[in-house]
Design a protein around this motif. Structure first.
Motif, PDB file in Angstrom:
ATOM      1  N   THR A  82       0.873  -1.185   0.000  1.00  0.00           N
ATOM      2  CA  THR A  82       0.000   0.000   0.000  1.00  0.00           C
ATOM      3  C   THR A  82       0.912   1.237   0.000  1.00  0.00           C
ATOM      4  O   THR A  82       2.075   1.151   0.404  1.00  0.00           O
ATOM      5  CB  THR A  82      -0.872   0.043   1.268  1.00  0.00           C
ATOM      6  N   PRO A  83       0.381   2.402  -0.403  1.00  0.00           N
ATOM      7  CA  PRO A  83       1.203   3.617  -0.348  1.00  0.00           C
ATOM      8  C   PRO A  83       1.788   3.832   1.048  1.00  0.00           C
ATOM      9  O   PRO A  83       2.957   4.201   1.202  1.00  0.00           O
ATOM     10  CB  PRO A  83       0.208   4.721  -0.724  1.00  0.00           C
ATOM     11  N   GLU A  84       0.987   3.560   2.056  1.00  0.00           N
ATOM     12  CA  GLU A  84       1.443   3.762   3.429  1.00  0.00           C
ATOM     13  C   GLU A  84       2.651   2.879   3.755  1.00  0.00           C
ATOM     14  O   GLU A  84       3.666   3.341   4.258  1.00  0.00           O
ATOM     15  CB  GLU A  84       0.271   3.447   4.369  1.00  0.00           C
ATOM     16  N   LYS A  85       2.533   1.609   3.404  1.00  0.00           N
ATOM     17  CA  LYS A  85       3.626   0.682   3.701  1.00  0.00           C
ATOM     18  C   LYS A  85       4.867   1.010   2.871  1.00  0.00           C
ATOM     19  O   LYS A  85       6.000   0.934   3.351  1.00  0.00           O
ATOM     20  CB  LYS A  85       3.176  -0.760   3.440  1.00  0.00           C
ATOM     21  N   LEU A  86       4.635   1.383   1.618  1.00  0.00           N
ATOM     22  CA  LEU A  86       5.751   1.751   0.739  1.00  0.00           C
ATOM     23  C   LEU A  86       6.545   2.907   1.350  1.00  0.00           C
ATOM     24  O   LEU A  86       7.780   2.860   1.431  1.00  0.00           O
ATOM     25  CB  LEU A  86       5.208   2.154  -0.637  1.00  0.00           C
ATOM     26  N   VAL A  87       5.845   3.934   1.799  1.00  0.00           N
ATOM     27  CA  VAL A  87       6.512   5.108   2.366  1.00  0.00           C
ATOM     28  C   VAL A  87       7.260   4.723   3.642  1.00  0.00           C
ATOM     29  O   VAL A  87       8.411   5.134   3.847  1.00  0.00           O
ATOM     30  CB  VAL A  87       5.497   6.244   2.632  1.00  0.00           C
ATOM     31  N   ARG A  88       6.627   3.893   4.473  1.00  0.00           N
ATOM     32  CA  ARG A  88       7.301   3.481   5.709  1.00  0.00           C
ATOM     33  C   ARG A  88       8.588   2.721   5.398  1.00  0.00           C
ATOM     34  O   ARG A  88       9.638   2.967   5.989  1.00  0.00           O
ATOM     35  CB  ARG A  88       6.375   2.618   6.570  1.00  0.00           C
ATOM     36  N   CYS A  89       8.515   1.783   4.444  1.00  0.00           N
ATOM     37  CA  CYS A  89       9.704   0.996   4.090  1.00  0.00           C
ATOM     38  C   CYS A  89      10.774   1.876   3.467  1.00  0.00           C
ATOM     39  O   CYS A  89      11.971   1.682   3.716  1.00  0.00           O
ATOM     40  CB  CYS A  89       9.331  -0.138   3.134  1.00  0.00           C
ATOM     41  N   ALA A  90      10.340   2.835   2.643  1.00  0.00           N
ATOM     42  CA  ALA A  90      11.312   3.736   2.008  1.00  0.00           C
ATOM     43  C   ALA A  90      12.054   4.540   3.079  1.00  0.00           C
ATOM     44  O   ALA A  90      13.285   4.663   3.046  1.00  0.00           O
ATOM     45  CB  ALA A  90      10.599   4.669   1.038  1.00  0.00           C
ATOM     46  N   GLN A 129       1.452   9.638   5.064  1.00  0.00           N
ATOM     47  CA  GLN A 129       2.444   8.794   5.720  1.00  0.00           C
ATOM     48  C   GLN A 129       3.832   9.429   5.666  1.00  0.00           C
ATOM     49  O   GLN A 129       4.619   9.306   6.604  1.00  0.00           O
ATOM     50  CB  GLN A 129       2.455   7.404   5.074  1.00  0.00           C
ATOM     51  N   ALA A 130       4.115  10.114   4.554  1.00  0.00           N
ATOM     52  CA  ALA A 130       5.430  10.757   4.404  1.00  0.00           C
ATOM     53  C   ALA A 130       5.620  11.838   5.470  1.00  0.00           C
ATOM     54  O   ALA A 130       6.712  12.010   6.010  1.00  0.00           O
ATOM     55  CB  ALA A 130       5.580  11.348   3.006  1.00  0.00           C
ATOM     56  N   LYS A 131       4.548  12.546   5.749  1.00  0.00           N
ATOM     57  CA  LYS A 131       4.583  13.573   6.795  1.00  0.00           C
ATOM     58  C   LYS A 131       4.977  12.931   8.129  1.00  0.00           C
ATOM     59  O   LYS A 131       5.829  13.416   8.852  1.00  0.00           O
ATOM     60  CB  LYS A 131       3.195  14.201   6.921  1.00  0.00           C
ATOM     61  N   GLU A 132       4.308  11.811   8.390  1.00  0.00           N
ATOM     62  CA  GLU A 132       4.553  11.058   9.618  1.00  0.00           C
ATOM     63  C   GLU A 132       6.014  10.590   9.709  1.00  0.00           C
ATOM     64  O   GLU A 132       6.638  10.651  10.752  1.00  0.00           O
ATOM     65  CB  GLU A 132       3.643   9.824   9.596  1.00  0.00           C
ATOM     66  N   CYS A 133       6.539  10.111   8.591  1.00  0.00           N
ATOM     67  CA  CYS A 133       7.901   9.550   8.564  1.00  0.00           C
ATOM     68  C   CYS A 133       8.959  10.616   8.326  1.00  0.00           C
ATOM     69  O   CYS A 133      10.147  10.288   8.237  1.00  0.00           O
ATOM     70  CB  CYS A 133       8.025   8.498   7.465  1.00  0.00           C
ATOM     71  N   GLU A 134       8.514  11.857   8.129  1.00  0.00           N
ATOM     72  CA  GLU A 134       9.444  12.963   7.870  1.00  0.00           C
ATOM     73  C   GLU A 134      10.313  12.731   6.650  1.00  0.00           C
ATOM     74  O   GLU A 134      11.539  12.908   6.689  1.00  0.00           O
ATOM     75  CB  GLU A 134      10.282  13.271   9.124  1.00  0.00           C
ATOM     76  N   ILE A 135       9.683  12.260   5.576  1.00  0.00           N
ATOM     77  CA  ILE A 135      10.390  12.245   4.293  1.00  0.00           C
ATOM     78  C   ILE A 135       9.561  13.045   3.291  1.00  0.00           C
ATOM     79  O   ILE A 135       8.385  13.350   3.547  1.00  0.00           O
ATOM     80  CB  ILE A 135      10.684  10.810   3.762  1.00  0.00           C
TER      81      ILE A 135
END
Ligand code: AMP
Ligand code: MN
Ligand code: MN
Ligand code: MN
Length: 275
Positions: free
Chosen positions: A16-24, A49-55
């Motif tokens: 999912t986009p969320e999981k992709l961003v987290r893994c990235a 999710q990117a906001k959350e992961c700060e990317i």
């Protein structure tokens, strides 16, 4: 670390986009483009999710284009997905994708493989139906042992399940990207099996239409491929892009966060994002 070409469950990626961003983010990527095939619907989820992961999430899309009977992929990077002309264009390609998938189902049924269209509708969920879904289904029912075999025997150009398809024109696809404030990039230039004179012709027409970049570093590119694309980038004064074309862990030869650096003396495409 930039990765400007990835897929999610909104096309043929397995995350999912969320999981992709987290893994990235975990793999050290700082700037990630989600570039699903002919679809921008995953971008909002990825952005949150990117906001959350700060990317940094770079909104993108990988457009299917027909050019002299060949399928060519054009990345639109750093686009505004809310752009009307882009979304109208995407709606048209999405309708083409759906009727093409139905026809693939009919053609496979003639070869004794029933129900593939319906199975792919279920597999794709709210994302685009792609040949990868057909490949996955055919492997799951034991028609062939792996994805590569299915492509070689059923889904590649000229094979029984292949449906010649009229995608977008090169000029209109680039036009949509420009309307959306983005940068158009020729994806994986080595994958089209073009002779050097046809590739030159593609690049010249691409530039005439307002295209500005070429993918130089790609997940599956060899050193020779990278050198060759770097040569075209310099010769035609194109921005150079880097993207893994990550689809998921099943493609074990492409992992997130492991792209080689762009050759020096090229203009990185991300320099154009701030201009
Ligand atoms: P489509 O856009 O529906 O024609 O699907 C194209 C997608 O199928 C590509 O983006 C790849 O992810 C995948 N694909 C194409 N050729 C192959 C192949 N030979 N082996 C595995 N995957 C492939
Ligand atoms: Mn794909
Ligand atoms: Mn592609
Ligand atoms: Mn891709």
């Amino acid at each position: 670390m930039y990765d400007l070409h990835t897929h999610s469950t909104f096309s043929d990626g397995s995350f999912t986009p969320e999981k992709l961003v987290r893994c990235a983010a975990l793999s050290g990527i700082t700037h990630l483009a989600l570039s699903d095939h002919d679809c921008t619907d995953g971008i909002e989820e990825a952005r949150l999710q990117a906001k959350e992961c700060e990317i940094q999430l770079i909104p993108a899309v990988e457009l299917s284009v027909s050019w002299h009977g060949k399928s060519i992929h054009i990345l639109g990077l750093n686009i505004d997905p809310g752009t009307q002309s882009l979304q109208q264009g995407l709606s048209r390609i999405q309708a083409t994708r759906l009727s093409r998938a139905e026809e693939m189902g009919r053609r496979l049924a003639k070869k004794g493989i029933e129900g593939s269209f319906e199975a792919c509708v279920a597999l794709a969920g709210k994302g685009m139906i792609t040949r990868s879904h057909f490949a996955q289904y055919l492997v799951s029912i034991g028609v062939m042992p792996d994805i590569r075999d299915v492509f070689n025997h059923y889904l590649a150009e000229g094979k029984p399940g292949y449906v010649p398809t009229q995608w977008a024109e090169l000029s209109e696809a680039i036009g949509w990207v420009l309307d959306a404030g983005g940068i158009a990039v020729i994806a994986h230039p080595q994958r089209y099996k073009l002779t050097s004179s046809w590739l030159r012709r593609l690049i010249i027409e691409f530039k005439e239409c307002g295209g500005q970049g070429i993918e130089v570093v790609s997940g599956r590119a060899s050193d020779g491929d990278i050198q060759s694309s770097a040569h075209y980038a310099k010769k035609f004064e194109l921005y150079a892009s880097a993207g893994s074309d990550f689809h998921g862990p099943m493609q074990h030869w492409v992992t997130l966060g492991s792209l080689p650096a762009l050759p020096e003396d090229l203009k990185p495409v991300w320099n154009a994002f701030h201009e």
